[in-house]
Design a protein around this motif. Structure first.
Motif, PDB file in Angstrom:
ATOM      1  N   THR A   1       0.856  -1.180   0.000  1.00 13.81           N
ATOM      2  CA  THR A   1       0.000   0.000   0.000  1.00 13.81           C
ATOM      3  C   THR A   1       0.895   1.234   0.000  1.00 13.81           C
ATOM      4  OG1 THR A   1      -1.957   1.035   0.989  1.00 13.81           O
ATOM      5  CG2 THR A   1      -0.252   0.230   2.502  1.00 13.81           C
ATOM      6  N   ASP A   2       0.286   2.416  -0.041  1.00 17.42           N
ATOM      7  CA  ASP A   2       1.037   3.666  -0.143  1.00 17.42           C
ATOM      8  C   ASP A   2       0.778   4.577   1.052  1.00 17.42           C
ATOM      9  OD1 ASP A   2       2.203   2.927  -2.524  1.00 17.42           O
ATOM     10  OD2 ASP A   2       0.833   4.061  -3.791  1.00 17.42           O
ATOM     11  N   ALA A   3       1.611   5.599   1.167  1.00 16.33           N
ATOM     12  CA  ALA A   3       1.552   6.500   2.312  1.00 16.33           C
ATOM     13  C   ALA A   3       0.318   7.385   2.322  1.00 16.33           C
ATOM     14  CB  ALA A   3       2.809   7.374   2.359  1.00 16.33           C
ATOM     15  N   ASP A   4      -0.331   7.553   1.182  1.00 12.67           N
ATOM     16  CA  ASP A   4      -1.495   8.446   1.122  1.00 12.67           C
ATOM     17  C   ASP A   4      -2.819   7.686   1.194  1.00 12.67           C
ATOM     18  OD1 ASP A   4      -1.316   7.215  -1.336  1.00 12.67           O
ATOM     19  OD2 ASP A   4      -1.757   9.022  -2.499  1.00 12.67           O
ATOM     20  N   CYS A   5      -2.776   6.474   1.737  1.00 12.55           N
ATOM     21  CA  CYS A   5      -3.976   5.627   1.793  1.00 12.55           C
ATOM     22  C   CYS A   5      -4.512   5.499   3.219  1.00 12.55           C
ATOM     23  CB  CYS A   5      -3.659   4.226   1.257  1.00 12.55           C
ATOM     24  SG  CYS A   5      -3.296   4.183  -0.505  1.00 12.55           S
ATOM     25  N   GLU A   6      -5.784   5.151   3.301  1.00 11.45           N
ATOM     26  CA  GLU A   6      -6.412   4.757   4.565  1.00 11.45           C
ATOM     27  C   GLU A   6      -6.950   3.353   4.405  1.00 11.45           C
ATOM     28  OE1 GLU A   6      -8.895   7.425   6.959  1.00 11.45           O
ATOM     29  OE2 GLU A   6      -8.462   8.976   5.458  1.00 11.45           O
ATOM     30  N   LEU A   7      -6.693   2.509   5.400  1.00 20.61           N
ATOM     31  CA  LEU A   7      -7.040   1.094   5.330  1.00 20.61           C
ATOM     32  C   LEU A   7      -8.192   0.772   6.271  1.00 20.61           C
ATOM     33  CD1 LEU A   7      -3.357  -0.166   5.713  1.00 20.61           C
ATOM     34  CD2 LEU A   7      -4.529   0.418   3.580  1.00 20.61           C
ATOM     35  N   PRO A   8      -9.133  -0.072   5.848  1.00 19.26           N
ATOM     36  CA  PRO A   8     -10.183  -0.494   6.780  1.00 19.26           C
ATOM     37  C   PRO A   8      -9.617  -1.443   7.831  1.00 19.26           C
ATOM     38  CG  PRO A   8     -10.362  -1.693   4.707  1.00 19.26           C
ATOM     39  CD  PRO A   8      -9.294  -0.653   4.503  1.00 19.26           C
ATOM     40  N   ARG A   9     -10.234  -1.480   8.971  1.00 19.40           N
ATOM     41  CA  ARG A   9      -9.783  -2.338  10.067  1.00 19.40           C
ATOM     42  C   ARG A   9      -9.662  -3.796   9.634  1.00 19.40           C
ATOM     43  NH1 ARG A   9      -9.958  -2.443  15.742  1.00 19.40           N
ATOM     44  NH2 ARG A   9     -10.488  -4.460  16.650  1.00 19.40           N
ATOM     45  N   SER A  10     -10.535  -4.227   8.735  1.00 18.17           N
ATOM     46  CA  SER A  10     -10.595  -5.633   8.301  1.00 18.17           C
ATOM     47  C   SER A  10      -9.709  -5.926   7.093  1.00 18.17           C
ATOM     48  CB  SER A  10     -12.043  -5.987   7.949  1.00 18.17           C
ATOM     49  OG  SER A  10     -12.552  -5.074   6.972  1.00 18.17           O
ATOM     50  N   TRP A  11      -8.852  -4.992   6.707  1.00 15.94           N
ATOM     51  CA  TRP A  11      -8.100  -5.107   5.454  1.00 15.94           C
ATOM     52  C   TRP A  11      -7.275  -6.393   5.355  1.00 15.94           C
ATOM     53  CZ3 TRP A  11      -2.620  -3.495   4.366  1.00 15.94           C
ATOM     54  CH2 TRP A  11      -2.346  -3.491   2.993  1.00 15.94           C
ATOM     55  N   ILE A  12      -6.446  -6.663   6.369  1.00 17.87           N
ATOM     56  CA  ILE A  12      -5.567  -7.830   6.282  1.00 17.87           C
ATOM     57  C   ILE A  12      -6.368  -9.125   6.282  1.00 17.87           C
ATOM     58  CG2 ILE A  12      -3.669  -9.090   7.344  1.00 17.87           C
ATOM     59  CD1 ILE A  12      -2.620  -6.499   8.444  1.00 17.87           C
ATOM     60  N   TYR A  13      -7.330  -9.235   7.203  1.00 10.28           N
ATOM     61  CA  TYR A  13      -8.158 -10.438   7.235  1.00 10.28           C
ATOM     62  C   TYR A  13      -8.830 -10.671   5.874  1.00 10.28           C
ATOM     63  CZ  TYR A  13      -8.086 -11.781  12.182  1.00 10.28           C
ATOM     64  OH  TYR A  13      -7.712 -12.260  13.412  1.00 10.28           O
ATOM     65  N   GLY A  14      -9.374  -9.605   5.294  1.00  9.96           N
ATOM     66  CA  GLY A  14     -10.072  -9.736   4.015  1.00  9.96           C
ATOM     67  C   GLY A  14      -9.161 -10.170   2.892  1.00  9.96           C
ATOM     68  N   MET A  15      -7.954  -9.619   2.854  1.00 11.18           N
ATOM     69  CA  MET A  15      -7.006  -9.999   1.805  1.00 11.18           C
ATOM     70  C   MET A  15      -6.534 -11.435   1.994  1.00 11.18           C
ATOM     71  SD  MET A  15      -6.753  -7.276  -0.171  1.00 11.18           S
ATOM     72  CE  MET A  15      -5.193  -6.967  -1.016  1.00 11.18           C
TER      73      MET A  15
END
Length: 374
Positions: free
Chosen positions: A132-146
């Motif tokens: 991912t990049d420095a200008d992004c916002e990630l959802p709490r569930s991002w890693i689990y979902g991926m």
């Protein structure tokens, strides 16, 4: 005869793309299942990001996955980026959640980000590498979902959905958000038909064994679109499959460019990466798509004078109507601030801009990334 054939081919192509998008949606429903936890490495390249990295750091602190190796690769930042990450590291490090900062003293380029990612991948220890990049916002569930969507052992790369924020009610921000959503729709639809035409490197999962099989990230051909180059290289050199992720649980939001000039530069860089892709299938399909859109738009003046040319722009706008409906079905809340009038405006404006990007690419206008020629 030519204009009628153009209409049939172009509209028919988009019907097939809609089928591809549906197929990829179905695969997401099947593959998004639970599995045992694995170690995940997250690689984030940074360069003078002090003014926009805080939302990313805040979202990383909310991530609920327990086995994380977080790697920041600082490419000679001269602002407060490293200090911000260092302060963040103190909050993030806990048990099996670690944060590592790699600081580059030199970067030979020519794609500076690609070199930084290579160094990050060399340090990655996880079974899965997330980008991912420095200008992004990630959802709490991002890693689990991926992770869930990578349960199939033959999936080598997962490209997640990325949408642009709309911080203000202006045409600039709405145009960027809609354009970005259309690009992801095309990508996911193409993948659904078995043809990965690129990817978004700010929301991607790569199986470590796939990276090892191609000789590491450093073996990937240099390109202005390093994410697309990685995908095409894995597709060419291995038997791993490329998949597209759909769903709000892995939806990443990224910053919009703060001006029309910056937006156009970014879009031309992406267009150049597609038209001059090292993968011939990507190069051919992307060039045909952009060429047909451009032909339809450039035919508008002729259609006003000679009705027999009307099928050319009509095909483009009918395809855009299908694209708009498809985008609304996969964007969730990302485009909720766009009114019906906004959507109608974008339906006509987007192909015009894509024609501009294509012409600028064909005429070899220099492409810059963070003030440096790529």
């Amino acid at each position: 005869l030519f204009t009628s054939l153009f209409f049939i081919i172009f509209v028919g192509l988009h019907v097939f793309l809609m089928i591809g998008l549906f197929l990829e949606y179905r695969r997401n429903q099947i593959s998004a299942t639970d599995e045992a936890l694995i170690t995940v490495s997250i690689i984030i390249p940074v360069h003078n990001e002090a003014g926009r990295i805080k939302p990313l750091l805040e979202s990383l602190l909310t991530i609920d996955y327990p086995l994380v190796q977080l790697i920041f690769v600082d490419d000679r930042s001269t602002d407060e980026t490293v200090q911000l990450i260092t302060d963040f590291k103190k909050q993030f490090d806990s048990g099996n959640r670690t944060c590592q900062i790699i600081q580059l003293s030199e970067n030979p380029g020519p794609n500076y980000k690609q070199f930084a990612l290579t160094r990050g991948c060399e340090a990655a220890k996880g079974d899965l590498v997330l980008l991912t990049d420095a200008d992004c916002e990630l959802p709490r569930s991002w890693i689990y979902g991926m992770v869930k969507r990578m349960t199939r052992s033959n999936t080598g790369v997962l490209i997640g959905p990325v949408f642009k924020k709309i911080p203000h009610n202006s045409l600039l921000y709405k145009t960027q958000a809609f354009d970005h959503a259309i690009r992801y729709m095309y990508l996911a639809a193409s993948i659904g038909l078995g043809s990965a035409e690129g990817g978004f490197g700010n929301n991607m999962a790569v199986r470590k064994s796939a990276l090892d099989e191609i000789g590491g990230y450093g073996a990937v051909p240099i390109s202005v679109t390093e994410d697309a180059s990685l995908i095409s290289f894995i597709q060419k050199k291995t038997s791993f499959k490329i998949r597209a992720g759909l769903g709000s649980d892995i939806q990443v939001m990224t910053e919009t460019e703060q001006g029309w000039r910056l937006f156009i530069i970014q879009a031309v860089r992406w267009t150049k990466g597609g038209i001059f892709s090292p993968d011939w299938k990507t190069r051919l399909s992307f060039t045909i798509l952009m060429g047909m859109i451009s032909l339809g738009i450039l035919a508008i003046p002729l259609a006003l004078l000679q009705p027999q040319f009307l099928p050319l722009p009509l095909a483009v706008f009918l395809a855009m109507l299908m694209n708009t409906l498809a985008v609304l079905s996969i964007a969730g809340n990302a485009l909720q601030s766009l009114t019906p009038i906004d959507l109608i405006i974008q339906l006509f404006l987007t192909p015009v801009f894509n024609t501009l990007f294509t012409l600028l690419t064909i005429f070899r206008i220099p492409v810059y990334w963070k003030g440096k020629k790529v």
